[in-house]
Design a protein around this motif. Sequence first.
Motif, PDB file in Angstrom:
ATOM      1  N   ILE A  52       0.721  -1.204   0.114  1.00 28.60           N
ATOM      2  CA  ILE A  52      -0.005  -0.136   0.073  1.00 28.60           C
ATOM      3  C   ILE A  52       0.832   1.209   0.034  1.00 28.60           C
ATOM      4  O   ILE A  52       0.628   2.107  -0.610  1.00 28.60           O
ATOM      5  CB  ILE A  52      -0.735  -0.080   1.129  1.00 28.60           C
ATOM      6  N   GLU A  55       2.616   1.741  -3.465  1.00 28.15           N
ATOM      7  CA  GLU A  55       1.674   1.938  -4.643  1.00 28.15           C
ATOM      8  C   GLU A  55       0.913   3.131  -4.672  1.00 28.15           C
ATOM      9  O   GLU A  55       0.674   3.937  -5.374  1.00 28.15           O
ATOM     10  CB  GLU A  55       0.799   0.713  -4.763  1.00 28.15           C
ATOM     11  N   THR A  56       0.596   3.550  -3.308  1.00 29.75           N
ATOM     12  CA  THR A  56      -0.228   5.020  -3.096  1.00 29.75           C
ATOM     13  C   THR A  56       0.688   6.240  -3.805  1.00 29.75           C
ATOM     14  O   THR A  56      -0.085   6.767  -4.406  1.00 29.75           O
ATOM     15  CB  THR A  56      -0.626   5.259  -1.645  1.00 29.75           C
ATOM     16  N   GLU A  60      -0.323   8.311  -7.260  1.00 30.60           N
ATOM     17  CA  GLU A  60      -0.399  10.101  -6.844  1.00 30.60           C
ATOM     18  C   GLU A  60       0.745  10.766  -7.855  1.00 30.60           C
ATOM     19  O   GLU A  60       0.895  11.710  -7.534  1.00 30.60           O
ATOM     20  CB  GLU A  60      -0.244  10.476  -5.445  1.00 30.60           C
ATOM     21  N   GLN A 102       4.499   6.732   4.266  1.00 30.57           N
ATOM     22  CA  GLN A 102       3.279   6.323   4.150  1.00 30.57           C
ATOM     23  C   GLN A 102       2.932   5.074   4.866  1.00 30.57           C
ATOM     24  O   GLN A 102       1.702   4.741   5.482  1.00 30.57           O
ATOM     25  CB  GLN A 102       2.928   5.941   2.505  1.00 30.57           C
ATOM     26  N   HIS A 210     -14.382   8.201   1.380  1.00 34.21           N
ATOM     27  CA  HIS A 210     -13.232   8.493   0.308  1.00 34.21           C
ATOM     28  C   HIS A 210     -13.947   9.503  -0.461  1.00 34.21           C
ATOM     29  O   HIS A 210     -12.978  10.551  -0.750  1.00 34.21           O
ATOM     30  CB  HIS A 210     -12.826   7.066  -0.197  1.00 34.21           C
ATOM     31  N   ARG A 225      -4.028  10.589  -0.862  1.00 33.34           N
ATOM     32  CA  ARG A 225      -3.386   9.522  -0.027  1.00 33.34           C
ATOM     33  C   ARG A 225      -4.136   9.706   1.488  1.00 33.34           C
ATOM     34  O   ARG A 225      -4.373   8.664   2.087  1.00 33.34           O
ATOM     35  CB  ARG A 225      -1.938  10.149   0.283  1.00 33.34           C
ATOM     36  N   ARG A 228      -7.277   7.652   0.892  1.00 30.56           N
ATOM     37  CA  ARG A 228      -7.182   6.410   0.929  1.00 30.56           C
ATOM     38  C   ARG A 228      -7.015   5.674   2.256  1.00 30.56           C
ATOM     39  O   ARG A 228      -7.370   4.632   2.738  1.00 30.56           O
ATOM     40  CB  ARG A 228      -6.230   5.774   0.005  1.00 30.56           C
ATOM     41  N   CYS A 229      -6.625   6.474   3.096  1.00 28.85           N
ATOM     42  CA  CYS A 229      -6.092   5.953   4.677  1.00 28.85           C
ATOM     43  C   CYS A 229      -7.678   6.104   5.339  1.00 28.85           C
ATOM     44  O   CYS A 229      -7.723   5.222   6.258  1.00 28.85           O
ATOM     45  CB  CYS A 229      -5.246   7.324   5.214  1.00 28.85           C
ATOM     46  N   THR A 246      -3.404  -0.585  -6.486  1.00 29.27           N
ATOM     47  CA  THR A 246      -2.067  -0.482  -7.082  1.00 29.27           C
ATOM     48  C   THR A 246      -2.084   0.273  -8.423  1.00 29.27           C
ATOM     49  O   THR A 246      -3.056   0.787  -8.847  1.00 29.27           O
ATOM     50  CB  THR A 246      -1.667  -1.814  -7.387  1.00 29.27           C
ATOM     51  N   ARG A 250      -5.290   2.289 -11.296  1.00 28.09           N
ATOM     52  CA  ARG A 250      -5.587   3.611 -11.064  1.00 28.09           C
ATOM     53  C   ARG A 250      -6.598   3.900 -12.194  1.00 28.09           C
ATOM     54  O   ARG A 250      -7.518   4.860 -11.728  1.00 28.09           O
ATOM     55  CB  ARG A 250      -4.021   4.119 -11.688  1.00 28.09           C
TER      56      ARG A 250
END
Length: 488
Positions: A52, A55-56, A60, A102, A210, A225, A228-229, A246, A250
């Motif tokens: 995670i 990939e985040t 971005e 992250q 989200h 970011r 997604r958290c 991932t 996207r």
Amino acid sequence: MLWQPIEDLPSNWQDLASAELPPLVTVWNEQADRLRQSGEFQSFNEKLRREIAIETGIIERLYTIDRGITRLLIEQGINEALIPHGATDRPIRQVVSLIKDQEAAIEGLFDFVGGQRTLSTFYIKQLHQLLTQSQDSTEALDPLTSKIFRVSLIKGDWKRQPNNPLRQDSTIHEYCPPEQVTSEMDTLIALHHHHRDQNIPPEIESAWLHHRFTQIHPFQDGNGRVARCLASLVFIQANWFPLVLTRDDRAVYIEALEAADRGDLSALVNLFAKSQKQAFLRSLGLSEQVLSEARRTQVIISSIADKLKQNQSASIQERCKKVESFAANLFDIASGRLQDVADEIKLSVQNFVSNAQAFIISAPAGDSHSYYHRYQVVETAKQLGYFANLRNYHTWIQLVINVESSTTLLISFHALGHEYRGLLVCTACAYHRDDTEEGERNISDIQTLADSPFQFSYADTEENLVERFKQWLEDIILTGLEYWNKSI
């Protein structure tokens, strides 16, 4: 697109709920305590967090890292020494710092849940500060010249200037004006707490939270970011897994967000539900490490005795019997549908292709040939990232198409993971069979026909299960026919 204040869940939010997740969660909850005790599960969680974290940043566009190095970092840990020159487009030390920020934020989510804290704007600001502590600047657009330049990043506080992006079609997407951010964020938090009281399913609430957060876009940068958290936080509070998206997700992810902008949240809910399904299946497929980690003889013997007792219990046997009855029904549905496809193929090509063949071969439960095709099934499972257990249960159906060349579609029903406790999966692959010079037939180009296995358990209801399976079956048949078309 003009900015509008955020809205609550749609009135038909119940229709957005995943039909696949509740039965899977039932199986997971029954095995979770045992799995959590194993070192392998702890390692699985650590690797999930690293994936995670890496990939985040790629989603971005903070940096790029090639796939091989990404896998190495996931397996061995975030370490500068593992990244060779040229594997990323930014200074290696900076990339590692961003990834570690992250990773720390994700670990902090578990601490937040463990401390039984409730979500607040204060915590969201803390989260942003943690995620951006190694990022000193961001891009900004000069409205007069339309040129992009870099500005210092405000960390842990709301934006002070508009941050509306210019889309590729030259339209401007408006986010919440800076002067409205505080009130909108207060509304977001209040609605979220109300949803928790209503027990909104996690896949729906995570998608809603989200998306509405991204509509506000309260920070100068780093909103994706943080969003997604927040989605991960909802899942972790439900004792599920943090959200894994991932670089391969996207395009679908952006399309789902744009659909949500137009009022349709379903694609985002489905994407998040799919991520959870894959995490559940991967964790349930872990081999049990508890015995190998226990060193005392008495502990090992006691554990083995408990395991044998559980395996022989009436409840486990009843669950396995129930899911196998489901599998038999799905097997008959698949057999009938593949026979229809075989007949359609023969009818379509018989007038202009000599010796064309299309037929099915199958091995139902108890058939002496049920052990056939292990290689193809195991290879498909590897592509999908789980362990295929063919010892306890295995049935299969082949659609063989001999037109110009030989193409086979293979559907397999089998258990997932090293222990069989009433969870089965169905996978589908396609491959070619080529004649070699020695007269043997060689299997080549095995490709899975779905991006995840179709899973079902004793906790499913048959009516819902059949509808899910028929849709999945049509999708894999279509993908299989496209595979055949490319070989002609």
